[in-house]
Design a protein around this motif. Structure first.
Motif, short mmCIF file in Angstrom:
data_model
loop_
_atom_site.label_atom_id
_atom_site.label_comp_id
_atom_site.label_asym_id
_atom_site.label_seq_id
_atom_site.Cartn_x
_atom_site.Cartn_y
_atom_site.Cartn_z
N GLU A 226 -155.50 -27.66 -5.00
CA GLU A 226 -155.83 -26.11 -3.34
C GLU A 226 -154.27 -27.07 -3.09
OE1 GLU A 226 -158.93 -24.95 -1.78
OE2 GLU A 226 -158.43 -26.26 -0.56
N GLY A 227 -154.41 -28.20 -2.18
CA GLY A 227 -153.59 -28.43 -1.42
C GLY A 227 -153.36 -29.30 -0.83
N PRO A 228 -152.46 -30.55 0.40
CA PRO A 228 -152.64 -31.40 -0.03
C PRO A 228 -153.74 -31.62 1.17
CG PRO A 228 -150.62 -31.30 0.69
CD PRO A 228 -151.42 -29.52 -0.05
N ASP B 196 -150.59 -35.76 2.54
CA ASP B 196 -149.85 -35.55 3.41
C ASP B 196 -149.18 -36.45 3.86
OD1 ASP B 196 -148.82 -34.11 5.36
OD2 ASP B 196 -149.90 -34.86 6.17
N ALA B 197 -150.07 -38.07 4.14
CA ALA B 197 -149.43 -39.07 4.05
C ALA B 197 -148.77 -40.17 3.18
CB ALA B 197 -150.57 -40.16 4.75
N SER B 198 -148.95 -39.91 2.49
CA SER B 198 -147.77 -40.34 0.54
C SER B 198 -147.27 -39.56 0.43
CB SER B 198 -148.75 -40.64 -0.23
OG SER B 198 -149.44 -39.58 -0.82
N GLY B 199 -147.27 -37.98 0.11
CA GLY B 199 -146.39 -37.06 -0.10
C GLY B 199 -146.42 -37.25 -1.57
N ARG B 200 -147.96 -37.22 -2.35
CA ARG B 200 -147.87 -37.16 -3.40
C ARG B 200 -149.26 -36.76 -3.78
NH1 ARG B 200 -146.52 -40.97 -7.70
NH2 ARG B 200 -148.63 -41.03 -8.13
N PRO B 201 -149.68 -35.86 -4.17
CA PRO B 201 -150.98 -34.82 -4.61
C PRO B 201 -152.13 -35.16 -4.97
CG PRO B 201 -150.00 -34.23 -6.01
CD PRO B 201 -148.57 -35.23 -5.48
N PHE B 202 -152.83 -35.39 -4.70
CA PHE B 202 -154.38 -35.58 -5.72
C PHE B 202 -154.59 -37.63 -5.60
CE2 PHE B 202 -154.85 -31.50 -7.68
CZ PHE B 202 -156.74 -31.04 -6.90
N VAL C 79 -143.34 -33.10 2.79
CA VAL C 79 -144.43 -31.85 1.56
C VAL C 79 -144.83 -32.83 0.46
CG1 VAL C 79 -143.32 -29.72 0.22
CG2 VAL C 79 -142.43 -30.22 2.92
N VAL C 80 -145.50 -32.27 0.01
CA VAL C 80 -146.88 -33.10 -1.60
C VAL C 80 -146.38 -32.22 -2.95
CG1 VAL C 80 -148.20 -33.21 -2.78
CG2 VAL C 80 -147.83 -33.46 -0.38
#
Ligand code: URA
Length: 197
Positions: free
Chosen positions: A52-54, A59-65, A36-37
């Motif tokens: 917008e969304g991951p 998704d792999a790192s858990g961090r947005p952008f 969950v990002v």
């Protein structure tokens, strides 16, 4: 507007709500996600950036952008003197990656809206940057019109909200010529910088 609703379902305490958010199963996106990002950056910052969304890397790192779009966003913010980790709290309308990076559905946006509303309430940013049409829809409830509405301040809930083109769109339109989407976005970010002064 989805995120304009007060969040009754989640606590206003940011650390607690972020922990709770990581357990979320409110919609089908929970099935396909790795993580969950929730956010990155500084919750004490006066600027909140909402995308917008991951994608896959988020998704792999858990961090947005943190993927290509995120790197461009960081570069563009840096070019106006803003550091995305120090000067902003960065998050997304939906916290879990939609399959094949499709746009989140209205149902998924609605299911995730209490998390975003709670993040906004807890961080309480005076200035909000909406990156792309999904953020414009998810926060201000406005469908379409990013080309028309970008670059203008929208007073909302006592905050100044600026919609801008999504960095993924700018990756597909790399020209920096005067009047190009990238040039316009740079103007918009300078305006954001001035608002934070
Ligand atoms: N695009 C987004 O809108 N958000 C991210 O976190 C990454 C890419």
């Amino acid at each position: 507007p989805a995120a304009a609703e007060p969040a009754t379902a989640v606590t206003p305490d940011l650390a607690a709500l972020e922990r709770e958010c990581r357990e979320c199963r409110r919609c089908g996106l929970a099935e396909g996600r790795q993580t969950v990002v929730v956010s990155r950056g500084d919750p004490a910052a006066r600027l909140m950036v909402i995308g917008e969304g991951p994608g896959a890397q988020e998704d792999a790192s858990g961090r947005p952008f943190v993927g290509r779009a995120g790197q461009l966003l960081d570069q563009m913010l840096a070019s106006v003197g803003l550091d995305s980790e120090r000067d902003a709290y960065v998050c997304n309308v939906v916290k879990c990656r939609p399959p094949d990076n499709r746009r989140p559905t209205p149902q998924e946006i609605a299911a995730c809206a209490p998390w975003l509303a709670a993040q906004i309430a807890a961080v309480d940013p005076p200035v909000v940057l909406l990156a792309g049409a999904t953020a414009l829809e998810g926060v201000l409830g406005i469908k379409g019109g990013i080309s028309r509405l970008r670059g203008r301040w929208h007073p909302w809930q006592g905050r100044w909200v600026m919609p801008v083109f999504h960095p993924s769109y700018l990756l597909r339109n790399p020209s920096r010529e005067k009047g190009s989407p990238k040039w316009l976005t740079w103007q918009d970010l300078q305006e954001v910088r001035r608002r934070l002064e």
